[in-house]
Write an enzyme that holds these catalytic residues in place. Structure first.
Site, short mmCIF file in Angstrom:
data_model
loop_
_atom_site.label_atom_id
_atom_site.label_comp_id
_atom_site.label_asym_id
_atom_site.label_seq_id
_atom_site.Cartn_x
_atom_site.Cartn_y
_atom_site.Cartn_z
N LYS A 24 20.04 37.85 17.42
CA LYS A 24 20.84 38.14 16.22
C LYS A 24 21.11 39.63 16.09
CE LYS A 24 19.04 34.18 13.67
NZ LYS A 24 20.11 33.21 13.53
N CYS B 219 20.67 25.07 8.28
CA CYS B 219 19.19 24.98 8.41
C CYS B 219 18.51 25.39 7.12
CB CYS B 219 18.67 25.84 9.57
SG CYS B 219 19.25 25.31 11.16
N1 PMP Z 1 15.23 32.53 9.67
C1 PMP Z 1 16.48 32.84 9.35
C2 PMP Z 1 16.76 33.45 8.00
C3 PMP Z 1 17.52 32.60 10.25
O1 PMP Z 1 18.77 32.89 9.93
C4 PMP Z 1 17.19 32.02 11.51
C5 PMP Z 1 18.29 31.71 12.52
N2 PMP Z 1 19.40 31.09 11.99
C6 PMP Z 1 15.87 31.73 11.80
C7 PMP Z 1 14.90 32.00 10.86
C8 PMP Z 1 15.45 31.13 13.11
O2 PMP Z 1 15.72 32.02 14.16
P1 PMP Z 1 15.58 31.52 15.67
O3 PMP Z 1 16.38 30.27 15.78
O4 PMP Z 1 16.15 32.66 16.46
O5 PMP Z 1 14.14 31.29 15.93
#
Ligand code: PMP
Length: 420
Positions: A227, A365
């Site tokens: 990210k 999510c």
């Molecule tokens: N927390 C937040 C606020 C996120 O935006 C994300 C990714 N969308 C995650 C956790 C999870 O990150 P990752 O899929 O890279 O483990």
């Protein structure tokens, strides 16, 4: 005065020069993952071409070279977030794995029946499900902090929800849907006052804010390389040394041990105790390049440009008929979540995709947040500093045409409700 030039910045990203559906790509899904600059792609390939070997193991030149690059990357991350020691930087696959590690190691060894874990309504599933798993195993109970009207965690409820029974407070620095900075100083102070540990999900904040974990005074801070212009499959768990020392290993295997015999095993020192098996060496090395890249650009001018993006986008979106923002105030980072009255989110995202415009539609999510807002989902535009005002104009033009019925976009299928 330093000057940020988005067009020059943008030229460094090969994928942004491509077409999608025969249209120049407009990538507005940076909250999900950012594109990668050429220097990061090169670092990844160069590692395999010039240094590939396993780390910390053999006494040959390539292994020493790989180990040096791997540990220099750790030091680059330590400096980036101002951790006190590189022993506090644990490589993971991403934010999700980092939170699972804390819940599995600290949580399972410390929590007992009746202890409370405080989360918030705006957490990503990655900061909910690992705690539910550990709560089921230990008998701990999950409590939820409500949100205020401006979308951040409700400070007025801290004293009521975070109590002497609270052992963990886990929340996002910035929600991936709401895009506003949570009042971490107050949350962390309250958690400390009751002796609870603090776990901060920094996945959305890290590319936009300068994060100083010592100034924040949190116990854990998690983020993902992908990210922030880095590769997928690499993440960082920052943990306070004293806590990491106390915690049992999360996974067993090579690298995390000192000695192994069938009579028993002793574990390696930090940070290796939490890094079982061969790590994602190429990813870590490329990530160090992403950190250097971000450090080079992430000055005041970069931030000023993001603020201009926010003001411009908010102004344009507000003029779209039937728009309903999730939070009425402007976000702190360029993440805009909304619904369009009478239009199905997925139809809008598909219509934009046919014009080469990538956005996100769905629950992001964050199903508990959607339930809290009485929404089945929403649209999200998330920008990075390589996005231009011309791209914003283009998206607004298409959205306006959809709303006016001049473009296909699933007219009048659902009535959207709910907003903070
Ligand atoms: N927390 C937040 C606020 C996120 O935006 C994300 C990714 N969308 C995650 C956790 C999870 O990150 P990752 O899929 O890279 O483990």
């Amino acid at each position: 005065m330093s000057c940020f030039d988005p067009l020059k910045f943008r030229q460094q990203f090969p994928l942004l020069q491509k077409h999608v559906n025969e249209k120049p790509l407009i990538y507005f899904d940076n909250g999900a993952t950012t594109q990668k600059p050429q220097c990061v792609l090169d670092a990844y390939q160069d590692y395999y071409k010039a240094s590939n070997a396993n780390v910390h193991r053999a006494s040959h030149v390539l292994s020493a070279r790989a180990t040096r690059a791997f540990e220099e990357a750790r030091e680059a991350v330590r400096t980036f977030i101002n951790a006190a020691s590189s022993k506090e930087i644990i490589w993971t696959k991403g934010t999700t794995e980092g939170i699972n590690l804390i819940a599995g190691s600290w949580g399972e060894s410390q929590l007992k029946a009746g202890d409370e874990i405080v989360l918030s309504y705006s957490e990503h599933h990655a900061n909910i499900v690992p705690w539910q798993l550990v709560a089921e195993k230990t008998g701990a109970v999950i409590k939820i902090l409500p949100l205020s009207n401006n979308g951040t965690l409700d400070e007025s409820k801290l004293a009521e929800v975070i109590t002497a029974r609270t052992k963990v407070v886990a929340c996002a620095h910035i929600s991936n849907v709401i895009g506003r900075i949570n009042p971490l100083e107050k949350i962390i102070a309250r958690a400390k006052a009751v002796g609870a540990i603090t776990v901060i999900d920094g996945a959305q904040a890290i590319a936009h804010l300068s994060v100083d974990v010592q100034a924040l005074d949190c116990d854990f801070y998690l983020f993902s390389a992908h990210k922030m212009f880095g590769p997928t499959g690499v993440g960082v768990l920052y943990g306070r040394l004293a806590l990491l020392e106390q915690m049992p290993p999360y996974q067993g295997g090579g690298e995390m041990i000192q000695t192994v015999s069938f009579a028993g095993t002793s574990f390696n020192e930090l940070p290796f105790k939490f890094e079982a098996g061969t790590p994602n060496i190429a990813g870590v090395v490329a990530f160090a390049q992403a950190v250097r890249f971000l450090r080079t650009h992430q000055g005041q001018a970069f931030r000023d440009y993001e603020q201009k993006q926010i003001t411009y986008m908010m102004h344009k979106l507000q003029n779209i008929h039937g728009i309903r923002f999730i939070v009425s105030e402007a976000p702190d980072i360029p993440v805009f979540s909304f619904t369009l009255r009478g239009h199905h989110n997925h139809d809008i995202a598909t219509a934009l995709d046919s014009r080469g415009i990538a956005i996100r539609s769905g629950h992001h999510c964050a199903m508990p947040l959607m339930e809290y807002l009485k929404l089945s989902g929403c649209l999200r535009l998330s920008l990075a500093p390589y996005n231009t005002f011309a791209e914003i104009d283009e998206v607004i033009e298409v959205l306006t045409a959809i709303v006016r019925g001049e473009e296909p976009g699933g007219e009048h299928k659902v009535a959207s409700v709910g907003a903070l």
